[in-house]
Structures are given as C-alpha cells and as structure tokens.
Design an enzyme around this catalytic site. Sequence first.
Site, PDB file in Angstrom:
ATOM      1  N   ASP A 188       1.030  -1.293   0.003  1.00 46.34           N
ATOM      2  CA  ASP A 188       0.016   0.044   0.041  1.00 46.34           C
ATOM      3  C   ASP A 188       0.957   1.357  -0.013  1.00 46.34           C
ATOM      4  O   ASP A 188       2.137   1.076  -0.405  1.00 46.34           O
ATOM      5  CB  ASP A 188      -0.887  -0.108   1.153  1.00 46.34           C
ATOM      6  CG  ASP A 188      -2.152   0.570   0.845  1.00 46.34           C
ATOM      7  OD1 ASP A 188      -2.166   1.815   0.686  1.00 46.34           O
ATOM      8  OD2 ASP A 188      -3.118  -0.029   1.295  1.00 46.34           O
ATOM      9  N   HIS A 232      -3.526   6.118   3.447  1.00 42.03           N
ATOM     10  CA  HIS A 232      -4.324   4.819   3.124  1.00 42.03           C
ATOM     11  C   HIS A 232      -3.562   3.680   3.943  1.00 42.03           C
ATOM     12  O   HIS A 232      -4.335   2.902   4.528  1.00 42.03           O
ATOM     13  CB  HIS A 232      -4.156   4.915   1.725  1.00 42.03           C
ATOM     14  CG  HIS A 232      -5.260   3.487   1.107  1.00 42.03           C
ATOM     15  ND1 HIS A 232      -4.829   2.500   0.853  1.00 42.03           N
ATOM     16  CD2 HIS A 232      -6.610   3.773   1.152  1.00 42.03           C
ATOM     17  CE1 HIS A 232      -5.905   1.830   0.214  1.00 42.03           C
ATOM     18  NE2 HIS A 232      -7.109   2.505   0.379  1.00 42.03           N
ATOM     19  N   SER A 393     -11.356  -1.070   0.327  1.00 38.30           N
ATOM     20  CA  SER A 393      -9.892  -0.906   0.988  1.00 38.30           C
ATOM     21  C   SER A 393      -9.918  -1.298   2.435  1.00 38.30           C
ATOM     22  O   SER A 393      -8.913  -1.885   2.969  1.00 38.30           O
ATOM     23  CB  SER A 393      -9.528   0.398   0.921  1.00 38.30           C
ATOM     24  OG  SER A 393      -8.923   0.859  -0.542  1.00 38.30           O
TER      25      SER A 393
END
Lengths: 713, 771
Positions: A188, A232, A393
Amino acid sequence: MRKNIPHNLRRNPSISLGKSLGVLALTGLLAACSQTNLEASVPAPVASAPVVGELAQNGPLKYIKNELVVGYTDAASLQAAATALKGQVVATIPEIKVALIRVSGDALKLTKGAMRLSGVRYAAVNDVVTPEKPISGVQPASLTPLAASADQIFDELPQYALDPRHLNAKVAWDTGMTGKGVLVAVIDDPGDVSHPDLNPNWAGKAFDPLQNKTYTNATEWVNYFKKPENSHGTFVASSIVAAKDGKGIVGLAYEAKWMPVVMFNPGGYSSFNIALGAIWATNNGARVINNSWGGGVSFGPVKDAFDYAMSNGTTVVASMGNSYHDEFQYPAALPGVMASGALDGSNRRVTFSTSGRHISSSAPGQDTLLANPTWLWGDPAKPETHELISGTSFSSPYTAAVAALALQKCPAATPYQVRRILETTANGAIGSNPTGFDRDTGWGALDAGKLAQTLTDCTKLPAKGANVYINVKYANGGGTQPGELVDVILRGQGMRAGATDDPTPLYITPTDAAGDARFSEIAPGTYDLYVAGADLSITGSLTEDRGTFMGTLTATSGSTYFSPDRKNVMLTANAPDFNPVDPYEPNDTPADAKTIAYGQTSQTAYIFGKPKDLDYFKFTGAAGDQIKAEMLAGSQLGGSLDSYLYLLGPDGVTVLAENDDRGTPRIDSDSEVNFTLTAAGTYYLVATSFTVSEGQEDDSPFNKYQLKLTKTN
Amino acid sequence: MALKPISIGSALLLGTLLMGCGPTDPVPAGDTTPPTISLSASPASINIGGTTTVTAAATDDTGVTKVEFYNGTTKISEDTTAPYEATVTLSVNSTITAIAYDAADNKATATTSVTVTTPPAPVGDVTAPTIAVSASLAAVAQGATITLTATASDNVAVTKVEFYNGATKISEDTTAPYEAVVTVGATTTYTATAYDAAGNKTSATTTVNVAAGTGSVQGMVVDQNIGAPVAGSTITVMRGATNLGTFTSGADGSFSLPALAAGTYDIKARKAGHAGSDLYGVVVADGVASPVTLVQRPAFDTSATTNPAKLLLTRGDGSTPLAGVTFNASTGIDFKIVSTPDSDHVGPVRIVYAQLGRTPGSGGITAAANASNYNFSPQQNMPKVVDSGPVTVGTAASVPNFTAGFGSAAGETVYLTVMSVDYNYNYSRYVVPIKLINTSATAGNTVEAPTRAAATAYTLKQEGSWTTPYTTPTPDAAPNGSGVFVEVRWCYTNVTAAAKPFAFDVERSSDGTTFTKIGTVGGNSVATCSATNQQTRPFNYRDTSSDLTVGKTFTYRVLARGANSVASNTTQTTPLAQFTPTFIAPADESTGVSITPTFVMGQNQTAIGADGAGYNLRLRDLMTLNGSNLPGAAANALIRVEEGTGATGNAIPAGQSLVFLSGSSVLGKPAAGTVLTDTSGTYDATKPNLFPVDTAAHTVSIPLIELTGAPLQTLRPYKWEMYSGFAYKYAPAEGNRISAYSVYTWPDSAVAPINQTRGTNLNWDFITGDK
C-alpha cells in the site's frame, strides 16, 4: 506469464464502417477505452505524482518510458538481452526470473524486438497502476465515543465493525485466537510505523521496492515517507494490527505483526516493483498479504509474484473494488486471490462495492474507525489520531486479519484452506441470497467468532485447493513452437450462466513466452478448458489464423505448484511470426526503391527490422495522371501499424504530398494520398509509420501493410 | 446447483462444491407417502381465558420435518422436533388443527376440539366488577391514534371489557391488559364496560380532547432527498412539550394532520430499520395547508439509537434566542448552533446545514445559482458536542448569497432552516422565523421578464452512494414521485444596473392556472443566453418537492422581482417513470457466442411515455481490459433509439422506428449521415434498417460489426456494459427541447446533459465460440 500490451500504437483506433453506412460524422467520437481505472469511479480523484523515471503515455497506458520488464530463462540470456537492447540491467527478482532493464529509447517500441531474443520469456513495459482511494465519511475526524453500545468499545474508541453483530471479535479472542505468531504484509502507501497504535505490532522491517531498501528504523521510515497524501496504508494496517492497550482502537488480529511494503508514494509504483514487494514479503515470512488496490490486468510480474507467494503458503487478499459494477477487477479476479467486498453498518453491501462471481466474502467497509498517520494529526492540542473512512480498501484488511487468526491456529493451512474456512463460517444470510453465496457479498459476512468455534482443531480445515499448470504449443508445418500470446480459460462445469447465487469459478490468464499458464489455489473440480491463440489484437492476423482448443481439465484437491495438475495443449496454428520477411527489403533509399505499377497492390510488407524503417517504392507516370496511393495498414489488414505515406517527386527528396489518416471513409490507422502529376517521370512512394514520421522509433514484427496504387482518371 | 461429481470420488470434495446449495438435506426421489398424525388437547376443557396444550403424534416413512398448529385459520406455532406441541390461550370454544409435513412436502392433518366454559357463578353473584379507564393522551391532534387502557377486577372473574364511542362499539378485549386502539376525530368521551360471568357490569369513561383548528399539515416521509416513500412510519406530533398523538404514514409515504389550531408544531418520524427524523417549528396558520417532508434514511446501523441531535440555536453571542430577531442583510445573519447537553444522538454528527427559504441538502440536488447554504462538519473529537461557534453569513466574506433575494426594506419574515445529520443518519431540522431587512438598491429596480425559462424533470434510479445507505426496494414498489426533481433554468439578459432584479421567484402550477411560489433565489443578470442549450442558461433552481409525481404535468414560471414583478414564459414538464433497459443477448456469461455478435437490448421507453432512449455501450476484451465505447468515448456519445410516438412526440409515426448516433449534449434530431435505422424514411428516404427495432417487443438489435468493422476473436472472453442509458421526452411546443429525462445509469455528473451520477449499471460477460 505474458503481459498483454495494448497495441494502441495508432492514435485513434481503427474503424471500418462498412460501405453501406456512407459517410458518418464520427470523427473523434471513437476512442479506445482503457484498462480498468478505479480512479474514475471514486468521487475524489487522486493526482499521481511522477514516479522516479520519466512517465510515458500511450493512449490509456501509463508506463515508465525507459524501463523494460523482461522475463528471462537464465542469467546469461538476461545479459545477452540487455546487450542486444543496448540497455542495462538495474534490478532482478530471481525468484520469478523477472528483470528490469533500463533502455535509452521508449520501452514500448522495444518490446516486440525484445520478445524475439532467445532466453527471453516475455518483455513488457513497466506500467503504472492507479490506486483505489478511500472516501472519508466525515471530514475531518478524530473521535472518541461514537455510538450506542458498550460492546463496541474494545480499547478506547468505539468500533462497530468488531462487535458481535459484525466481525464478532471477542468470541475469537476469548479462545486465544489473536493472530499471535503470524506476519501480515500490507502492500500500500507507506504505513506509519511510529503511530502509537501501530508501533507495538510493527515487525521491525518495512520495504520500499523502488529503492530496494529494507528499513528497520521507524524514524528514518517516517522521515522519508511522511507526505500528506500517504495515509491509506496506515488506515489499512490499523484494522489488522492496532495494539490492544486501552488506547485508540484495536486491530482484529491484535497480536499479529505487520510489515508495510510500499507501492504508492503517492504515485503508483510499476508492476515490477509491486511484484518485488510481494516477493520480499513472502521471503520475509508474511503468511498473509493484503492488497487494498486495483487497476490494470495484473498479468505478468504481479501475477507471477502472487503465484510465488501462494506456492510458499502465503494467502493473498485483495479488495473487490469500488466501481459500483459487476465486473472483474485485478488483482481481485486473479486465480487464487481472495477478494473482499464491503458492507455497511447493517450488513448490507455498500452500493459502490464491486460485485462478481469471483468474490469470496465481505466485511465492514463503510465508516470504519481507523488510525490516521502521525504526520496528519494537525493541532497537537487536539490531535486527529483516528478517522472514519470507507471503501473495499477496509473490508480487505479485516479479511486479512481473520485469515491471520486462522493461520495462528493452523499454520499448515494452505491459502485455499484459509479462504474456505473463512467462507464456510461466514454469515451467509446477508446479501441477495439469504441462504448462501451471492455475487454482492460472496459467502457472507466474515465472523471471527464462528471461525473460532468451528476451527477447534486443524482436522476441521476444509479440503485443499488445486494448482494447475497448462503448457501450450503451436503445431504446424514448421514443427512445434512455444504457445505464447495464447488465452487460457478455465470455466467451472455446471456454471449457471448469469445466476447471482452461483459461485462456480471462471479463471482467465494469458500464457507467457514459454507457453505456460498457471492457476494457483483454485477450487478443485472439473473445468471446461478453452485455449486459443495467438492474440490477434497483437499480431493482426486473420480469424482463421487463430488456433482453438476446447477440452476439459480436472483440478484435484492437494495438487501443488510443484506437483500441479498438468495439461499439455497443442494448437494447430502458426505461431506468431516475430521475424517476418519483408519481400521488398532492402528498400530504404530511393536507389533501392522497388517498382509498383498502376492497378497493383503490393504483397504484405513490414515497417520492421530497423528502428525507423522507410520503405521506398517507385512508379512511372505521365503528366495529368490522377493517382491514388493507399496504405492498407492496421485497420484494413490487422496488426499494429499506424501508417504514414509520402509521395516524393522525381528527385527522391521533395515531398509532394503526405498523409497520416485517410479521409473517406475516415480510417485513422491507414493512409491515402491523392495527387495529379504535373509532369512525366518517376515518382516515389515512401511507406512508414506515423511514429517514425514524428521522429520516433517503431520496430514491430506486426507492423504490416500493403501498398496499392491506382490511376483514377 | 447442477454439479458434476468429480472423478476423485471424494465425498468431502463434493461437499465442498455443494457449499452454496443451502442447508436442506437431499430428498429421496418420488416420496409420495404422507405422514400420519393424531392430535389431542390437554386439558380438553378450560375456563375462559385459560390455556391448554395440544400434542400431535406424527410419524412419516422418511421423517416428519415439522408440525404446524392452527386455531381455526390462524397459525399458532410450529414445532420441528418431537414431541410436537403447542400451547394456546382461548376464550371461546375452538377447533385446533395440526398439519404434519415431510421433506417432500407431503402432509397430513388432524383436529381436536377444546371446550371453553365460563366458570359457574356463585349463586346469586350480584357484585359487579370495578373498572377504571384512561387514554394514552388526554389531548391530541385530530386524527391521531391513541390507546385506551382499562384496569378491571371482579370478585369472581372479569370476562371481558368492551370499549364504546358513544353508542358505537369500538372493540372488546377478554384478557388483561384490556386495551383498544382508536383514531380520534373530535373531542370524544370513551366508555369502557367490564362484565363478569353473572352479567354484572360496570362502566367508566375518559375524555380525549381535540383542539381542532382550520390549519393542516400535509406530510410526506421519504427515504432520501427525492427518495422513495417510507410507509408505516410512526409520526408523533407535539406542540411544545405536549404530545398530541401519533399518526402513521400510508403506503405512499403520506400522512395528514387535518385540523390543527394555529401554532407551531414539532413532528417526529420513527420506523424500525430507518434513522429517525425530527422537525421542529412547523408553522400552522388558520386555513392554510402546510406541506412538510421528512427524510428517514435507512439507518447506518439498525441497532443504534434513532434519536437525532438536539440543537440549541441562538444568535452568535450564544445566549440571545434566534427566533423573531430582526437582521439587516447588509450586516448578515449571525447565529450559533450547539447541541444540547441532553442530546442523545449517535455521534459524531456528520454535517450541519443552514439555509434561508428551503430545506438545505447536498449541493448535487439543491444547488442553485445565486443561492447558497452554510454548512460545517462539527469538531470530531467530542462527538456528542456540536458547536459551530459564532457564525455570520450573508456578507461578502462569508456565504454572500445567503440572504440573496430575501427580505424587504420594512423587514420580511423569513424562515431559517438548520439541519443536522448524525452518524446513524438521524436528521434533526429546525425552522426558525426571523425578520430580514434588505435595502438592496435592486429592490427598487423596474425589472423585465426573465426569458427562455425551461423546466426539465429528471427521474433517477434509486440507489445508494458513498454517503447514502440503501436497501433494495421490493420489486413491486412503485415509487411514485420518488427519484424525481425538476430543474428550472432561465435567462435575464438586461445587464443594465437599473434593470437588475432583486430576486427571482420560482412558481409552479399543477393545473396550469393557479401558481404557487416554491422558491426564491437572488436576482442577477447575464448577457448570454443560449437559444438551443437549456443546460447552459445561467440561472437555475431545483425543485425537490415530494409532490412531483410521474405522469402529471407541471407548469413553471419564473418571476423577476424588483419594485415590480414580471413573469417569464411558462414552461411545462411531465416527469417520466423509471427507465429500466435490459440486456437480452448475448446472454450473461454465455459461451459459443458469434465473433460477429448482435447485441440485443430491451427497453421500456414507450411504456414510460418517453420519446426515445440514448445508450453508450462499452465493449471490453477481458484478457486485456482494452476496448471501446460505442459509439464514442463520452457518456453523451449515444446510440439513440426512438420508437414512434407521433406528431406530439418524436415525429416518427407510431409503429415505426428511428436509430441514429449523436454526440452532443443537446439532444436534437439526427444529423446527416448518422441514421442507422429509419423505417418511415423521415430522415433517410432509403429507409435503412441496420439496427432493427422491434416496436412490439420493444427491443433494439445492434450488430457489432456495424460499429467496429472487425470481428471479435474466437474463444476469447469479453464484457459488454451499459456505460450510460437514459430515456427522454421532447417538448414539440417548446422548440422540441428535451423536457424530461429518466436515468438508468450515468457515469459522471459533470457530463451534460445529466447532472447526477448513477453508478450501478449492466455488465454482462460472454465467451466467443471456437469458429
């Protein structure tokens, strides 16, 4: 595995409209659409920063201009290939025999030539994917007590996602299932290993494939990666491993350890680097890899790396996507990958969560409360330590966490067994099928408590999955050749087409240059096998040149990557010709020009064999002759050529006319020149490609054309 | 599912593949032998109001799966394991029925009778019961529902309590607690009478007061702004602290408070599974029907509380009450919004809005030129606390358009609406009257008529989004008026300072004659005004009223207001019902498809009253995810399909069809060379029929090769997708502009002509054959 390269070397795609339509005012309306770009479906678009190495773009394909990704057979052939390409090997992943070669030209132009080199399994551009970005339900956010129930508070902040009506964490934790001893990798953007809720469970190693560097110092990592766009990966990791310490939140597998692996900073990394990250994670002990991202097709290095991971017993989890649609997105749809859909607080599929028969299961993915990186905390007096966030996600890392719980209990479980034990203990009453599987929510809402109650010992694990290996060869008058550029489809028998409650799988993959296709950790069973090649969108051959095979294949439980269920397929077809002969070469100067007469159409020739091939033809004409010279190229012949045609005067230099896209009906990849000769003499037609006319290289064995000359008066 | 057992022969593996099939055991083929059953009750004779247990003895050759028990036709219970029993309370002689089932659904029935006796009265029982009765509310709004509860006792036994409204019996109840539910008309005295077995009786009364007035509220409950009706929602009406009773929303989401005294009321809506919605400050005036809409979204988490946030609204100083304050538009409106200490909402609050003159909401639906709302997301680390701090709006520095178009030199009463949305989607909305002085010079201008007013209805497929949870509606839900809004656009081109309007008032009529103002925005002028592209006209207003119903024609006009008021042209729109196109062929996930396929789509455009539909299809090769949009990349590059609706519609004769390609956001008639099908020869005398339309079956067939010129590959997987799809209606009387759209799917609200995104669409895969 072969990476399928979109051959949009023409500026606009070909359309031949059929004569009956007459002139259609469609200029500019038709355009190729791209590989899936998840960004388009997300309300908050992401601006990608340039990656190291200049980015190039060809239509929708974004890639690093000077980098070629090459699959090789051995070190010697890799070196030979680098020399032949006048490039330099800058990185290799020996586990999957993939290398990155830096070249001086545009890599897209070199791929065809590279594929011809011996010892090269495949060659592709180093494409760049775009991340799926989450949406914050509330802006800004760091919060303390949220909502109603006491059973939603585990550390300090309420987390509905872990309560008995959702992931049911406490029942699992009370049996001792906490993920202890299991390493999870998160591919990520760089997660904040210094966040107080994450640092206790950081495994002490973090990897950046772009620098090929393993970090062991949290401060060094944070100082390098602390950009405002990087958040994220921190959210994602916290749902798995946030520490249980009475503060902040707690991760579902709060005794597992985590390793961040970078693929966005904040622009997306290339396929090569994503693959390198996955290999590093596997080699450094990750038993679960979480992929909350999507885009592109993932065939090539990324699939190879995931196959490698699964062959080493590592479970690969990915988010389904946020596209609102029922469709394959990658890597979620890769064989063996466990794809996760998102649910809201009432266990309904969130509207944007991509659906499809490849979905495994679902977990909370809307307004989940997760850790915000320290570099975004804002005012130190009121730090925003945690935030509400939504997306598939976030259902994916919850899924990875449940997988970690299962692996703690049964370390020998294979990826398919891990997937099935999660699916068979999920709450199947949700979604459009209240009694089981549906394409919206898969086998149901994951239930860690039910998993703990079911997996009391490892004999309760479901049967193992299957690993399939198919080798394809072309068989023809020239013998047999490796079946590269071949499509392989496995379609589970008994599939109920179009049924939303049917989990029977469909897997697709292209072969690599050795003609090999692998399917890792798939459902055992009998499949219809469809094999066909070569890919006409690359070769430009005719329909009848494509060989097809239909058969069946049995995938048996317990077959492995190293002892797979194997099938050999022969396609009676010609292999793609990577070295066609241009019957008119050498014809690169006026002196060597080959004669063409009125009414004649040449044989098939090629813009190929040198970086900027120019093919000269000559004809004799009289004053007043109205001539029409046409290049039939990508649209009318198939193949890759976006042609360009010059008419030169008798001096062999003066350009009298030139054309890129012919007009009526408009065909963008083919060319046509109309001219009235003013004097008698010998004139020259120069056939080449649009790219060469712009000064760039264009050397492809699929750049075929025919030249047709007509006198129209 | 029809699975093939695999060659390994392992039952475990077969079981793995069967996982999805559901929990039932396989059934031996062809079992036609029903079970046997007998039934008895014990005791078989009971006193009135007593209980008995019925037991069924049931057997079956393959096994009994369940036994159901009925009292007459009413099901009592079922039992799936022996002994099969049920317990029932009775007050009259009854026949109990038991039905036994086996796995093949064979069944058998048995009955038994239970006698209910009234215990003998002691000889000479002359003692009557005692009774007291009360109503759940002593004073209610007319039409409210209340519960009468009686407590009664007797020296022997109370056999029943009857409830009367005057001489009319309402109901009776034989078991404590003795209750009746009544809907209250006018002020009523209710009587409850208790009886014993000897026939002794006693009555008691209670009076429920109704302070009826001549005002009324016409209400509607919807599940999102422009959403579907919420039926069966419990509506509570309060005046101050006084509860005036409950009402229930009907199947169409509506409710009516028919006779209210003038005053200010609060209305709350609650329904299981939905968030709560509270509305404070509904002003009811004598003789006026006030329309009210409440939004109850599906709750984010159905186990969380449904109490919305309670807010305290003051001036910016935090103490002066806001209601009735006079503000001057030149200095703006100041306020402070805080949550009350006892607010019991689900934190954190997601957003708080404030706006004059309309219910605020997200910009996508409520945005207008020259009108703005104020909004903020509260400080998150104290989620129970909402505190805007002191806020001033309507100044050059802060939300300048807040007061645009409102107020007068003398001061006009306007309503400020403040709305909060909490984590669970509970809504609280406060309507506060203030007085606004506005001495803008434009209020004294002499204005002229706005021009080129055009009203367009948009019907949008109901679905959730990133911020809206959504439950799939039942298939037969006909959401009349749901998903519909009307956008009115207009011009005002006189840019001289003396002609600039102070405000635009938007008016609507449902009969074409009587107009009502539905909204006001600030006045302005812009020189440009497109004659052909209504979407680009500079001024707009979006009407999101739940009165907008499909198939009904609404007439709009816009008045420019200065010292005088002048109306624009009238413009009409008739909202369309929901457009639901379908894919027909190649079938989803089919194999063996031709490499030159013909795509067939189904459409309901004629049934919904539309004149045509536009589609953009996307074909992708699943090996590469490359492909093309057909006929072009933009969502508004369209294949237009029109089934003839005659002179008042699309000018194609009924039964004939037209298919052409278009690429402009303004949907007009076909340009030369774009016609693919024209069975009537209206545009192309050669009457081409390349994309045949079946006007009876309402399908259109699209041979792919006509659009792409090349065959697909053999044995290759592809996906076709409806990238955009909507239906539309022409207005021949208004220059043939489009007067209504019904949107099935639209990928991007920034692409004209559809200004809303509807992301879910149709995606079908197929694999071509090997030839």
